[in-house]
Design an enzyme around this catalytic site. Structure first.
Site, PDB file in Angstrom:
ATOM      1  N   ARG A 280      42.570  89.026  -6.688  1.00  0.00           N
ATOM      2  CA  ARG A 280      43.720  88.651  -7.528  1.00  0.00           C
ATOM      3  C   ARG A 280      43.438  87.370  -8.310  1.00  0.00           C
ATOM      4  NH1 ARG A 280      46.972  84.413  -8.608  1.00  0.00           N
ATOM      5  NH2 ARG A 280      47.076  83.893  -6.384  1.00  0.00           N
ATOM      6  N   ASP A 281      43.357  86.269  -7.644  1.00  0.00           N
ATOM      7  CA  ASP A 281      43.157  84.983  -8.322  1.00  0.00           C
ATOM      8  C   ASP A 281      41.800  84.929  -9.005  1.00  0.00           C
ATOM      9  OD1 ASP A 281      43.787  82.386  -9.109  1.00  0.00           O
ATOM     10  OD2 ASP A 281      42.985  81.492  -7.292  1.00  0.00           O
TER      11      ASP A 281
ATOM     12  N   HIS B 270      44.202  75.649  -0.302  1.00  0.00           N
ATOM     13  CA  HIS B 270      43.565  76.393  -1.394  1.00  0.00           C
ATOM     14  C   HIS B 270      42.854  75.377  -2.283  1.00  0.00           C
ATOM     15  CE1 HIS B 270      43.834  79.902  -4.375  1.00  0.00           C
ATOM     16  NE2 HIS B 270      43.239  78.936  -5.054  1.00  0.00           N
TER      17      HIS B 270
ATOM     18  N   CYS C 279      40.110  77.582 -13.177  1.00  0.00           N
ATOM     19  CA  CYS C 279      41.379  77.070 -13.665  1.00  0.00           C
ATOM     20  C   CYS C 279      41.231  76.740 -15.143  1.00  0.00           C
ATOM     21  CB  CYS C 279      41.813  75.822 -12.896  1.00  0.00           C
ATOM     22  SG  CYS C 279      43.344  75.099 -13.546  1.00  0.00           S
TER      23      CYS C 279
ATOM     24  N   ASN D 220      37.242  78.865  -7.390  1.00  0.00           N
ATOM     25  CA  ASN D 220      37.739  78.725  -6.030  1.00  0.00           C
ATOM     26  C   ASN D 220      36.593  78.464  -5.050  1.00  0.00           C
ATOM     27  OD1 ASN D 220      40.671  79.462  -6.219  1.00  0.00           O
ATOM     28  ND2 ASN D 220      39.808  81.328  -7.108  1.00  0.00           N
TER      29      ASN D 220
END
Length: 311
Positions: A24-25, A218, A251, A260
């Site tokens: 997802r991310d 996170h 990001c 991440n």
């Protein structure tokens, strides 16, 4: 396959649950759209590696995140994992919740901000307006007996506002807990946190009545601090850590962000500390290498690269 040397630290938890966010991310930050079938196979391969919490997709409007526009098509392809793997999905509002519940989702997540600037940029609302939007979502999800996770971005630093006051983060965390979130994920969205900040914030949250058992972390690895920040969180009793297979994701507000924390890098560290994750590192590494091939570039994970060079 090389494995880490194990030296157990009795100050750390014996087991850590990895909340895998790559599907997802990670994939939502890709420039191109990954085919639905590839996504489904990715999730199945992640599950086969031993991961039991895999965030599957997001029920956000396709206009805003076209990379995940196939949520209705993807989620049914994962139905065979339902009894053994927790498949959280992101829901931005009540409409997203309706779509998720209609497909049988039993674990949803909302995405809040600790800062006004990011709330405006990401949600087009103030912090309090966003919380007001999430409250009926959380209430309805709980009424449907779904588990609810609350993501909180910009907990340590904001590209517009700089350092984020601790009290500001604690206030929003407390609001999410009070509205019914089962778990919080503290996001270092631009990867600027350092271990001292992590320790201080966790202490402040405990003082404010937010139990460590309901906190996940996170971290992004922009400045190479993700693992050290994770270790600090573990020493404060945190046992849930978000990570992304192969280091997928990033990001858009931090141009130098490397994405991440890579799940393989996390697993290497945890296994070296004698902490159980239930993950087969060899299978996970192979899965990330497989996805990297589909994306047409090498994985940024140091562990994936190191172990791949041994083949």
């Amino acid at each position: 396959m090389t494995l880490p040397m194990v030296v157990r630290d009795p100050r750390l938890p014996s087991r850590v649950r990895i909340h895998e966010v790559g599907a997802r991310d990670g994939l939502q930050n890709e420039k191109g759209v990954v085919p639905t079938g590839v996504k489904a196979e990715f999730v199945h391969r992640l599950a086969a590696s031993g991961l039991t919490t895999i965030e599957a997709t997001s029920f956000v409007h396709p206009k805003w995140v076209p990379q995940l526009a196939d949520a209705e098509d993807l989620f049914p392809l994962l139905a065979d994992l339902g009894d053994t793997v927790d498949l959280p999905v992101l829901v931005p509002n009540e409409r997203g919740l309706d779509r998720a519940l209609a497909l049988g989702a039993r674990h949803v997540a909302v995405f809040a901000s600790a800062t006004e600037s990011f709330a405006k940029a990401n949600l087009n609302r103030t912090v309090d307006e966003a919380l007001a939007m999430f409250e009926p979502v959380v209430t309805r999800a709980k009424a449907e007996r779904a588990r609810v996770r609350g993501y909180l971005s910009m907990c340590f630093g904001d590209p517009w506002e700089g350092a984020v006051p601790e009290a500001q983060v604690v206030r929003v965390c407390r609001a999410l807990i009070d509205m019914g979130c089962d778990e919080l994920s503290l996001g270092d969205t631009i990867g600027v946190a350092t271990p001292g900040q992590v320790a201080s914030l966790l202490t402040a949250l405990n003082t404010a009545g937010v139990p460590t058992g309901r906190i996940g972390v996170h971290f992004h690895d922009t400045y190479g601090q993700a693992l050290s920040n994770t270790l600090t969180a573990l020493r404060h009793g945190v046992t849930t850590v978000d990570a992304s297979a192969g280091g997928l994701g990033g990001c858009p507000y931090a141009k130098s962000a490397t994405g991440n924390l890579a799940t393989e890098d996390l697993v290497w560290m945890l296994h070296g500390l004698g902490i159980d994750t239930g993950v087969d590192l060899s299978r996970l590494t192979a899965t990330s290498g497989w996805m990297a091939e589909h994306l047409g570039r090498p994985s940024p994970s140091r562990t994936v690269r190191a172990l791949s060079h041994q083949d």
